[in-house]
Design a protein around this motif. Structure first.
Motif, PDB file in Angstrom:
ATOM      1  N   GLY A 113       1.906 -10.654 -17.007  1.00 32.09           N
ATOM      2  CA  GLY A 113       1.504  -9.267 -16.816  1.00 32.09           C
ATOM      3  C   GLY A 113       1.331  -8.935 -15.355  1.00 32.09           C
ATOM      4  N   GLY A 114       1.056  -9.924 -14.544  1.00 33.72           N
ATOM      5  CA  GLY A 114       0.842  -9.682 -13.127  1.00 33.72           C
ATOM      6  C   GLY A 114       2.123  -9.431 -12.366  1.00 33.72           C
ATOM      7  N   LEU A 115       3.213 -10.016 -12.833  1.00 37.98           N
ATOM      8  CA  LEU A 115       4.478  -9.873 -12.120  1.00 37.98           C
ATOM      9  C   LEU A 115       4.935  -8.417 -12.083  1.00 37.98           C
ATOM     10  CD1 LEU A 115       6.812 -11.185 -10.638  1.00 37.98           C
ATOM     11  CD2 LEU A 115       7.899 -11.618 -12.838  1.00 37.98           C
ATOM     12  N   GLY A 116       4.781  -7.698 -13.182  1.00 37.01           N
ATOM     13  CA  GLY A 116       5.202  -6.298 -13.222  1.00 37.01           C
ATOM     14  C   GLY A 116       4.457  -5.450 -12.212  1.00 37.01           C
ATOM     15  N   LEU A 117       3.127  -5.574 -12.193  1.00 36.16           N
ATOM     16  CA  LEU A 117       2.339  -4.795 -11.232  1.00 36.16           C
ATOM     17  C   LEU A 117       2.639  -5.227  -9.800  1.00 36.16           C
ATOM     18  CD1 LEU A 117      -1.170  -4.546 -12.948  1.00 36.16           C
ATOM     19  CD2 LEU A 117       0.557  -2.764 -12.713  1.00 36.16           C
ATOM     20  N   TYR A 118       2.823  -6.519  -9.608  1.00 33.25           N
ATOM     21  CA  TYR A 118       3.155  -7.041  -8.284  1.00 33.25           C
ATOM     22  C   TYR A 118       4.479  -6.428  -7.795  1.00 33.25           C
ATOM     23  CZ  TYR A 118       4.772 -10.334  -4.734  1.00 33.25           C
ATOM     24  OH  TYR A 118       5.264 -10.890  -3.589  1.00 33.25           O
ATOM     25  N   LEU A 119       5.483  -6.418  -8.663  1.00 33.91           N
ATOM     26  CA  LEU A 119       6.783  -5.853  -8.289  1.00 33.91           C
ATOM     27  C   LEU A 119       6.677  -4.365  -7.973  1.00 33.91           C
ATOM     28  CD1 LEU A 119       9.176  -7.591 -10.834  1.00 33.91           C
ATOM     29  CD2 LEU A 119       9.169  -7.885  -8.351  1.00 33.91           C
ATOM     30  N   ILE A 120       5.969  -3.634  -8.828  1.00 38.62           N
ATOM     31  CA  ILE A 120       5.812  -2.198  -8.605  1.00 38.62           C
ATOM     32  C   ILE A 120       5.179  -1.938  -7.244  1.00 38.62           C
ATOM     33  CG2 ILE A 120       4.562  -0.127  -9.375  1.00 38.62           C
ATOM     34  CD1 ILE A 120       4.922  -1.228 -12.281  1.00 38.62           C
ATOM     35  N   GLU A 121       4.078  -2.640  -6.954  1.00 37.39           N
ATOM     36  CA  GLU A 121       3.363  -2.388  -5.701  1.00 37.39           C
ATOM     37  C   GLU A 121       4.125  -2.914  -4.484  1.00 37.39           C
ATOM     38  OE1 GLU A 121      -0.711  -3.671  -6.258  1.00 37.39           O
ATOM     39  OE2 GLU A 121      -1.169  -1.766  -7.215  1.00 37.39           O
ATOM     40  N   THR A 122       4.962  -3.915  -4.664  1.00 35.24           N
ATOM     41  CA  THR A 122       5.732  -4.466  -3.547  1.00 35.24           C
ATOM     42  C   THR A 122       6.958  -3.604  -3.225  1.00 35.24           C
ATOM     43  OG1 THR A 122       5.033  -6.702  -4.118  1.00 35.24           O
ATOM     44  CG2 THR A 122       6.975  -6.513  -2.729  1.00 35.24           C
ATOM     45  N   LEU A 123       7.610  -3.093  -4.264  1.00 33.73           N
ATOM     46  CA  LEU A 123       8.871  -2.382  -4.074  1.00 33.73           C
ATOM     47  C   LEU A 123       8.709  -0.905  -3.725  1.00 33.73           C
ATOM     48  CD1 LEU A 123      10.882  -3.939  -7.033  1.00 33.73           C
ATOM     49  CD2 LEU A 123      11.048  -4.519  -4.595  1.00 33.73           C
ATOM     50  N   MET A 124       7.565  -0.320  -4.043  1.00 29.57           N
ATOM     51  CA  MET A 124       7.357   1.103  -3.784  1.00 29.57           C
ATOM     52  C   MET A 124       6.479   1.294  -2.550  1.00 29.57           C
ATOM     53  SD  MET A 124       9.207   2.331  -6.178  1.00 29.57           S
ATOM     54  CE  MET A 124       8.820   4.068  -6.292  1.00 29.57           C
ATOM     55  N   ASP A 125       6.575   2.473  -1.934  1.00 28.21           N
ATOM     56  CA  ASP A 125       5.784   2.766  -0.744  1.00 28.21           C
ATOM     57  C   ASP A 125       4.338   3.116  -1.082  1.00 28.21           C
ATOM     58  OD1 ASP A 125       7.953   2.361   0.998  1.00 28.21           O
ATOM     59  OD2 ASP A 125       8.673   4.390   0.636  1.00 28.21           O
ATOM     60  N   ASP A 126       4.126   3.741  -2.237  1.00 27.11           N
ATOM     61  CA  ASP A 126       2.776   4.112  -2.645  1.00 27.11           C
ATOM     62  C   ASP A 126       2.715   4.069  -4.172  1.00 27.11           C
ATOM     63  OD1 ASP A 126       0.106   5.043  -2.110  1.00 27.11           O
ATOM     64  OD2 ASP A 126       0.729   7.003  -2.864  1.00 27.11           O
ATOM     65  N   VAL A 127       1.623   3.543  -4.704  1.00 25.20           N
ATOM     66  CA  VAL A 127       1.454   3.437  -6.159  1.00 25.20           C
ATOM     67  C   VAL A 127       0.025   3.831  -6.506  1.00 25.20           C
ATOM     68  CG1 VAL A 127       1.534   1.903  -8.170  1.00 25.20           C
ATOM     69  CG2 VAL A 127       3.107   1.524  -6.270  1.00 25.20           C
ATOM     70  N   LYS A 128      -0.103   4.719  -7.503  1.00 29.54           N
ATOM     71  CA  LYS A 128      -1.421   5.122  -7.998  1.00 29.54           C
ATOM     72  C   LYS A 128      -1.412   5.012  -9.513  1.00 29.54           C
ATOM     73  CE  LYS A 128      -2.595   8.395  -4.329  1.00 29.54           C
ATOM     74  NZ  LYS A 128      -1.422   8.541  -3.501  1.00 29.54           N
ATOM     75  N   PHE A 129      -2.554   4.634 -10.068  1.00 33.14           N
ATOM     76  CA  PHE A 129      -2.705   4.526 -11.515  1.00 33.14           C
ATOM     77  C   PHE A 129      -3.768   5.510 -11.971  1.00 33.14           C
ATOM     78  CE2 PHE A 129      -1.335   0.382 -10.018  1.00 33.14           C
ATOM     79  CZ  PHE A 129      -0.332   0.054 -10.912  1.00 33.14           C
ATOM     80  N   LYS A 130      -3.541   6.107 -13.132  1.00 29.66           N
ATOM     81  CA  LYS A 130      -4.536   6.980 -13.737  1.00 29.66           C
ATOM     82  C   LYS A 130      -4.680   6.567 -15.191  1.00 29.66           C
ATOM     83  CE  LYS A 130      -5.705  11.739 -14.715  1.00 29.66           C
ATOM     84  NZ  LYS A 130      -5.154  13.053 -15.007  1.00 29.66           N
ATOM     85  N   SER A 131      -5.905   6.274 -15.592  1.00 32.20           N
ATOM     86  CA  SER A 131      -6.180   5.863 -16.960  1.00 32.20           C
ATOM     87  C   SER A 131      -6.956   6.975 -17.642  1.00 32.20           C
ATOM     88  CB  SER A 131      -6.993   4.561 -16.939  1.00 32.20           C
ATOM     89  OG  SER A 131      -7.287   4.172 -18.251  1.00 32.20           O
ATOM     90  N   ASP A 132      -6.286   7.715 -18.510  1.00 30.70           N
ATOM     91  CA  ASP A 132      -6.901   8.856 -19.168  1.00 30.70           C
ATOM     92  C   ASP A 132      -6.011   9.249 -20.334  1.00 30.70           C
ATOM     93  OD1 ASP A 132      -8.604  11.106 -19.519  1.00 30.70           O
ATOM     94  OD2 ASP A 132      -7.184  12.347 -18.430  1.00 30.70           O
ATOM     95  N   ASN A 133      -6.462   9.081 -21.551  1.00 27.80           N
ATOM     96  CA  ASN A 133      -5.600   9.333 -22.719  1.00 27.80           C
ATOM     97  C   ASN A 133      -4.272   8.604 -22.561  1.00 27.80           C
ATOM     98  OD1 ASN A 133      -7.526  10.983 -23.838  1.00 27.80           O
ATOM     99  ND2 ASN A 133      -6.629  12.859 -23.044  1.00 27.80           N
ATOM    100  N   GLY A 134      -4.332   7.355 -22.185  1.00 29.96           N
ATOM    101  CA  GLY A 134      -3.134   6.580 -21.893  1.00 29.96           C
ATOM    102  C   GLY A 134      -3.125   6.208 -20.422  1.00 29.96           C
ATOM    103  N   ILE A 135      -1.988   5.757 -19.972  1.00 32.75           N
ATOM    104  CA  ILE A 135      -1.851   5.325 -18.576  1.00 32.75           C
ATOM    105  C   ILE A 135      -0.742   6.131 -17.909  1.00 32.75           C
ATOM    106  CG2 ILE A 135      -1.125   3.394 -17.087  1.00 32.75           C
ATOM    107  CD1 ILE A 135      -3.820   2.909 -18.199  1.00 32.75           C
ATOM    108  N   SER A 136      -0.967   6.510 -16.665  1.00 29.38           N
ATOM    109  CA  SER A 136       0.073   7.118 -15.846  1.00 29.38           C
ATOM    110  C   SER A 136       0.193   6.300 -14.567  1.00 29.38           C
ATOM    111  CB  SER A 136      -0.267   8.564 -15.483  1.00 29.38           C
ATOM    112  OG  SER A 136      -0.281   9.375 -16.632  1.00 29.38           O
ATOM    113  N   VAL A 137       1.426   6.015 -14.191  1.00 28.05           N
ATOM    114  CA  VAL A 137       1.701   5.310 -12.945  1.00 28.05           C
ATOM    115  C   VAL A 137       2.507   6.260 -12.062  1.00 28.05           C
ATOM    116  CG1 VAL A 137       2.747   3.286 -11.871  1.00 28.05           C
ATOM    117  CG2 VAL A 137       1.831   3.116 -14.190  1.00 28.05           C
ATOM    118  N   LEU A 138       1.990   6.576 -10.878  1.00 29.92           N
ATOM    119  CA  LEU A 138       2.688   7.433  -9.925  1.00 29.92           C
ATOM    120  C   LEU A 138       3.197   6.550  -8.801  1.00 29.92           C
ATOM    121  CD1 LEU A 138       3.575  10.096  -8.597  1.00 29.92           C
ATOM    122  CD2 LEU A 138       1.275  10.283  -7.647  1.00 29.92           C
TER     123      LEU A 138
END
Length: 161
Positions: A113-138
């Motif tokens: 499970g850590g590899l996915g978040l690691y890749l997202i945060e490494t490959l993108m310039d900015d990453v934000k998460f919102k947890s509210d009625n589900g999950i949103s990743v910006l």
């Protein structure tokens, strides 16, 4: 200064076979914007990871749902929002459970499970998460243009450059 952007939204069933549809759509948008092949591959990997997380964690066998992917197309960046309406979880708690990681962390040392978040945060310039009625990743990726001048023109003109 007026901020102008186009917004494209894609709603797909939260099933693994539809992640490829999202990847193809993203590839077309990013190519049209002028991202390099390598940048497009990075965008596809990060977005696929966010979608795959939604497929595997948001819903269960009894509750099915959709993934909504929004693309904010700006002149100098691409914003991608991957959202689900499934089970919420605390992203920071999940990160803590994975243990610390940074650019020098070995991929083999990441927990499941850590590899996915690691890749997202490494490959993108900015990453934000919102947890509210589900999950949103910006996720945001800046466009590094080497050419000078206006980005105006038709799609056909841009494709021929």
């Amino acid at each position: 200064m007026k901020h102008h952007y186009d917004y494209i939204e894609l709603k797909v069933p939260a099933k693994p076979e539809f992640v490829g549809v999202v990847r193809l759509t993203l590839s077309g948008i990013a190519s049209r914007m002028g991202y390099s092949y390598e940048e497009i591959e990075d965008l596809k990997i990060a977005t696929s990871e966010a979608c795959t997380n939604a497929v595997h964690h948001a819903y269960d066998e009894k509750v099915t749902g959709d993934i909504i992917v929004g693309f904010g197309v700006y002149e100098t960046k691409l914003e991608i929002i991957v959202s689900d309406n499934g089970k919420s979880f605390d992203v920071n708690e999940m990160k803590e459970g994975m243990g610390p990681y940074n650019q020098s962390t070995s991929v083999e040392d990441l927990t499941e499970g850590g590899l996915g978040l690691y890749l997202i945060e490494t490959l993108m310039d900015d990453v934000k998460f919102k947890s509210d009625n589900g999950i949103s990743v910006l996720m945001t990726k800046q466009l590094q243009r080497e050419r000078v001048g206006s980005d105006e023109g038709t799609i056909a003109t841009n494709q021929l450059e």
